[in-house]
Design an enzyme around this catalytic site. Sequence first.
Site, PDB file in Angstrom:
ATOM      1  NE  ARG A   1      -2.565  -0.910   3.670  1.00  0.00           N
ATOM      2  CZ  ARG A   1      -2.201  -1.776   4.293  1.00  0.00           C
ATOM      3  NH1 ARG A   1      -2.438  -3.131   3.999  1.00  0.00           N
ATOM      4  NH2 ARG A   1      -1.633  -1.584   5.574  1.00  0.00           N
TER       5      ARG A   1
ATOM      6  CG  ASP B   1       2.267  -8.466   5.890  1.00  0.00           C
ATOM      7  OD1 ASP B   1       3.024  -8.833   6.623  1.00  0.00           O
ATOM      8  OD2 ASP B   1       1.726  -7.238   6.250  1.00  0.00           O
TER       9      ASP B   1
ATOM     10  CG  ASP C   1       3.451 -12.526   8.743  1.00  0.00           C
ATOM     11  OD1 ASP C   1       3.814 -13.366   9.138  1.00  0.00           O
ATOM     12  OD2 ASP C   1       2.498 -11.795   8.827  1.00  0.00           O
TER      13      ASP C   1
ATOM     14  CG  ASP D   1       8.576  -6.507   9.714  1.00  0.00           C
ATOM     15  OD1 ASP D   1       9.331  -7.504   9.544  1.00  0.00           O
ATOM     16  OD2 ASP D   1       8.208  -5.507  10.362  1.00  0.00           O
TER      17      ASP D   1
ATOM     18  CE  LYS E   1       1.911   2.634   9.007  1.00  0.00           C
ATOM     19  NZ  LYS E   1       2.091   1.746   7.945  1.00  0.00           N
TER      20      LYS E   1
END
Length: 381
Positions: A56, A71, A121, A69, A233
């Site tokens: 995203r 996914d 992940d 990280d 963030k």
Amino acid sequence: MELQPQFNEFLANIRPTDTQKEDWKSGARTLRERLKNFEPLKEIVVSTFLQGSIRRSTAIRPLGDKRPDVDIVVVTNLDHTRMSPTDAMDLFIPFLEKYYPGKWETQGRSFGITLSYVELDLVITAIPESGAEKSHLEQLYKSESVLTVNSLEEQTDWRLNKSWTPNTGWLSESNSAQVEDAPASEWKAHPLVLPDREKNEWGRTHPLAQIRWTAEKNRLCNGHYINLVRAVKWWRQQNSEDLPKYPKGYPLEHLIGNALDNGTTSMAQGLVQLMDTFLSRWAAIYNQKSKPWLSDHGVAEHDVMARLTAEDFCSFYEGIASAAEIARNALASEEPQESAQLWRQLFGSKFPLPGPQGGDRNGGFTTPSKPAEPQKTGRFA
């Protein structure tokens, strides 16, 4: 002041690096090829695709030696009505043992794979539909629209549509521009299911719906939405000692999207607007010492805030209130150096100061000989 040049440099400083982007693309492509060629799973795996903040374009640069990280969703044709979550996940253990020995571990809803350059992940899912409907969904999950490893920022013309193809240059621009998101009837009511070992049940998930919502919101906000998520963030990370551990990750992203109006004209304006809207929208909830219930964009019955405590939400609300005051003053300031110093109180030294020609103060202002450290005033100073 809006200080858009400084915000542009700030964003360049907090985005994942080009090397990190290539690392996660390499990791995703390698895993995809290995799954595709692993004989015991060939008849089971429909496709694999990137999801999460990487896909995203809302991820920020990892600090220090921390790895990105990533996914990765594995879409299968398993019948979840006839197979337990544990049995479904166990099918992938021989694959993990062959290609990632000593580097993987079982998690509640996924497998974690630790590599030298990236953390993967691996999320196992299944298409719950059957017959012709399942066939149509398999076509979507095998399409370029889903398989692309480019992020929304890298592929601004992306649409959730099996007819979409990547815009690779001016020759394809006119064709890709004509493709819009597929009708909601083709995808919205068809989430995937994923196994939960701990609860021993299958739950619904719809990462494509979250990606599509983010892409549309970003277009409606003139490309500022994903950057505002990154900025908030980063602010949260810079001020972690003064903020609760949660919300973070996707729940934080969802809260930002909920508060941000369409038509954002600049980063500075967007930050002030979303903070002010957040404060006014949730004032009553805060006064009740409670927390909001926010429906997931992909699975309506899921509350994105389910794991967030009321105490953490109220503490976060107070943090936003303090940050909003600084942001308002930074936007209202007509002096570039003063405005930048205020923005640095929120974002730290990654937010640059204007150069000597960036504007002068009245009253004998002199350019500092080195970047100034933020003045420590108030909660986040």
